[in-house]
Design a protein around this motif. Structure first.
Motif, PDB file in Angstrom:
ATOM      1  N   LEU A 162     -10.825   0.168   5.488  1.00 14.93           N
ATOM      2  CA  LEU A 162     -10.377   1.560   5.487  1.00 14.93           C
ATOM      3  C   LEU A 162     -11.571   2.500   5.346  1.00 14.93           C
ATOM      4  CD1 LEU A 162      -7.904   3.526   5.431  1.00 14.93           C
ATOM      5  CD2 LEU A 162      -8.163   3.492   2.956  1.00 14.93           C
ATOM      6  N   GLY A 175      -4.158   3.855   7.558  1.00 16.27           N
ATOM      7  CA  GLY A 175      -3.860   2.624   6.833  1.00 16.27           C
ATOM      8  C   GLY A 175      -3.096   1.626   7.685  1.00 16.27           C
ATOM      9  N   ILE A 193       0.854  -1.185   0.000  1.00 12.80           N
ATOM     10  CA  ILE A 193       0.000   0.000   0.000  1.00 12.80           C
ATOM     11  C   ILE A 193       0.887   1.231   0.000  1.00 12.80           C
ATOM     12  CG2 ILE A 193      -1.747   1.252   1.316  1.00 12.80           C
ATOM     13  CD1 ILE A 193      -2.457  -1.574   2.479  1.00 12.80           C
ATOM     14  N   VAL A 206      -9.200   6.132  -2.447  1.00  9.90           N
ATOM     15  CA  VAL A 206      -8.488   4.859  -2.455  1.00  9.90           C
ATOM     16  C   VAL A 206      -8.611   4.310  -3.876  1.00  9.90           C
ATOM     17  CG1 VAL A 206      -8.324   2.568  -1.437  1.00  9.90           C
ATOM     18  CG2 VAL A 206      -9.231   4.456  -0.097  1.00  9.90           C
ATOM     19  N   LEU A 244       3.934  -0.623   3.675  1.00 14.04           N
ATOM     20  CA  LEU A 244       3.262   0.675   3.602  1.00 14.04           C
ATOM     21  C   LEU A 244       4.295   1.710   3.197  1.00 14.04           C
ATOM     22  CD1 LEU A 244       0.535   2.066   4.101  1.00 14.04           C
ATOM     23  CD2 LEU A 244       1.195   2.381   6.466  1.00 14.04           C
TER      24      LEU A 244
END
Length: 170
Positions: free
Chosen positions: A165, A65, A54, A147, A83
């Protein structure tokens, strides 16, 4: 002579019965060994391992997140998560090349049929990093973000992250 022939026939019958019994027992042993191997294989199979990459354009999105990823790791201990943070153009490029699975952006991505998008409201909140430094946002109000993920990518971890999320931001 008749007794001799009867003895040979009787002995032949015994040998045939012994051969058949040996064959049947060996086949039964092979079946039981295969059945045992199949059972052991069921117990050895590890839980599904997945990878989720992500990338976010804001610190607020990274914070929210990471909370979602922490919750997902509790449910899926074999999930490996990455991340990253970057500027929107590089995030969209990474999404297009497949280097990341999901991006969280400030603005809506250009119209592209290969990319699915969903709007989300994220609450910017102060937090303390591992060095004890408090990081506070200048604008603590809710921030509208988007997103985006590959439309053809249907992996369950991606869809689960997006759903969680968007549920957290609401």
């Amino acid at each position: 002579m008749k007794a001799f022939v009867e003895g040979i026939v009787l002995f032949g019958g015994f040998l045939a019965f012994a051969a058949f019994g040996y064959y049947a027992i060996s086949k039964l042993g092979d079946f039981l060994d295969q059945n045992q191997a199949d059972r052991e294989e069921e117990y050895i199979q590890p839980e599904e391992q997945g990878e989720l990459n992500i990338a976010a354009a804001s610190l607020c999105a990274m914070q929210v997140g990471s909370k979602v990823l922490k919750d997902m790791k509790k449910e899926h201990p074999n999930l490996h998560c990455t991340l990253s943070m970057g500027e929107e153009p590089e995030l969209l490029y990474a999404l297009g090349t497949g280097n990341v699975d999901i991006v969280i952006l400030y603005s809506k991505a250009e119209r592209n049929k290969a990319v699915r998008q969903r709007a989300v409201m994220l609450q910017a909140q102060p937090f303390i990093n591992e060095d004890g430094v408090e990081i506070t946002p200048i604008h603590p109000a809710m921030q509208s973000q988007f997103v985006a993920w590959n439309n053809r990518d249907r992996r369950p971890f991606i869809l689960e992250f997006v759903q969680k999320l968007c549920g957290q931001g609401a």
